[in-house]
Design a protein around this motif. Structure first.
Motif, mmCIF file in Angstrom:
data_model
loop_
_atom_site.group_PDB
_atom_site.id
_atom_site.type_symbol
_atom_site.label_atom_id
_atom_site.label_comp_id
_atom_site.label_asym_id
_atom_site.label_seq_id
_atom_site.Cartn_x
_atom_site.Cartn_y
_atom_site.Cartn_z
ATOM 1 N N GLY A 142 0.809 -1.287 0.050
ATOM 2 C CA GLY A 142 0.141 0.114 -0.038
ATOM 3 C C GLY A 142 0.918 1.375 0.068
ATOM 4 N N THR A 143 0.438 1.935 0.922
ATOM 5 C CA THR A 143 1.071 3.578 1.070
ATOM 6 C C THR A 143 2.703 3.329 1.178
ATOM 7 O OG1 THR A 143 -0.941 4.495 2.004
ATOM 8 C CG2 THR A 143 0.897 5.748 2.144
ATOM 9 N N LEU A 144 3.268 2.538 2.042
ATOM 10 C CA LEU A 144 4.462 2.340 2.309
ATOM 11 C C LEU A 144 5.231 1.987 1.088
ATOM 12 C CD1 LEU A 144 5.025 0.504 5.943
ATOM 13 C CD2 LEU A 144 5.438 2.874 5.212
ATOM 14 N N THR A 171 4.303 2.500 -1.944
ATOM 15 C CA THR A 171 4.313 3.728 -2.756
ATOM 16 C C THR A 171 5.279 4.553 -2.472
ATOM 17 O OG1 THR A 171 2.131 3.174 -3.457
ATOM 18 C CG2 THR A 171 2.911 5.445 -3.761
ATOM 19 N N GLU A 172 5.313 4.949 -1.068
ATOM 20 C CA GLU A 172 6.314 6.041 -0.872
ATOM 21 C C GLU A 172 7.916 5.593 -0.955
ATOM 22 O OE1 GLU A 172 5.388 6.656 3.425
ATOM 23 O OE2 GLU A 172 3.233 7.566 3.268
ATOM 24 N N ARG A 205 8.735 6.147 -4.481
ATOM 25 C CA ARG A 205 8.946 7.599 -4.681
ATOM 26 C C ARG A 205 10.085 8.115 -4.031
ATOM 27 N NH1 ARG A 205 7.862 11.175 -7.939
ATOM 28 N NH2 ARG A 205 5.664 10.526 -8.293
ATOM 29 N N PRO A 210 0.456 2.801 -10.658
ATOM 30 C CA PRO A 210 0.585 2.286 -9.265
ATOM 31 C C PRO A 210 -0.247 1.072 -8.825
ATOM 32 C CG PRO A 210 -0.747 4.420 -9.332
ATOM 33 C CD PRO A 210 -0.359 4.024 -10.606
ATOM 34 N N GLU A 211 -1.203 0.553 -9.926
ATOM 35 C CA GLU A 211 -1.806 -0.797 -9.794
ATOM 36 C C GLU A 211 -0.816 -1.675 -9.841
ATOM 37 O OE1 GLU A 211 -2.388 0.466 -14.092
ATOM 38 O OE2 GLU A 211 -2.461 1.459 -12.027
#
Length: 175
Positions: A11-13, A15-16, A19, A80-81
């Protein structure tokens, strides 16, 4: 490359992390090309001290890996998928990019809930154009317990007939 070189993130982790590594690779490449002075510190949120590029670590091979890694991450950021924490190829890419960036910055870049114990205790990175004698990544003269951790990354352009490149040399029990 060890697929466990990068922690399983979701998830967010994840993606971070993608990035963060993309942005760091971009910053290093900007310094390499002269768009930003190489000696200019990089202020990064979440980092206690600014990151400084060690210009001597920017070999052609490393710059090529950073450029390729940045390009691959650009695809993940635009789609992102495709980001899956258990994707072995993505984890290998992130692990290699992180190792290169840690070498460039001269410090560790942890992610998620990763701790020092989750990563090798000793990391060795060696590059040589020409090896004539013995190049040893690590030499241990005694036992290594199951808590002992190591990672050796070596490259040599040419290993001469009289040369030898050894990643780890242990006399005794390992693990």
């Amino acid at each position: 490359m060890d697929p466990l070189a990068f922690p399983v993130l979701a998830g967010t982790l994840l993606t971070e992390a993608v990035r963060f590594l993309f942005d760091r690779a971009s910053a290093v490449l900007d310094r390499r090309t002269g768009r930003v002075p190489v000696e200019e510190p990089e202020q990064v949120p979440g980092q206690a001290e600014p990151l400084l590029v060690r210009a001597s670590t920017l070999s052609d091979e490393r710059v090529a890996r950073l450029t390729g890694g940045q390009g691959a991450l650009r695809v993940y950021l635009s789609r992102p998928e495709l980001l899956q924490g258990d994707d072995v190829e993505l984890r290998e890419l992130l692990g290699q990019l992180r190792r290169d960036l840690e070498e460039v910055y001269g410090r560790r870049l942890p992610f998620g809930d990763e701790t020092e114990a989750d990563r090798p205790g000793v990391e060795v990175s060696q590059r040589a154009d020409d090896v004539r004698g013995k190049q040893v990544g690590m030499r241990v003269g005694g036992d290594i317990t199951d808590r002992g951790r190591a990672h050796v990354d070596q490259e040599a352009g040419t290993i001469q007939e009289t040369g030898e490149q050894v990643g780890i040399e242990v006399q005794g029990t390992l693990g």
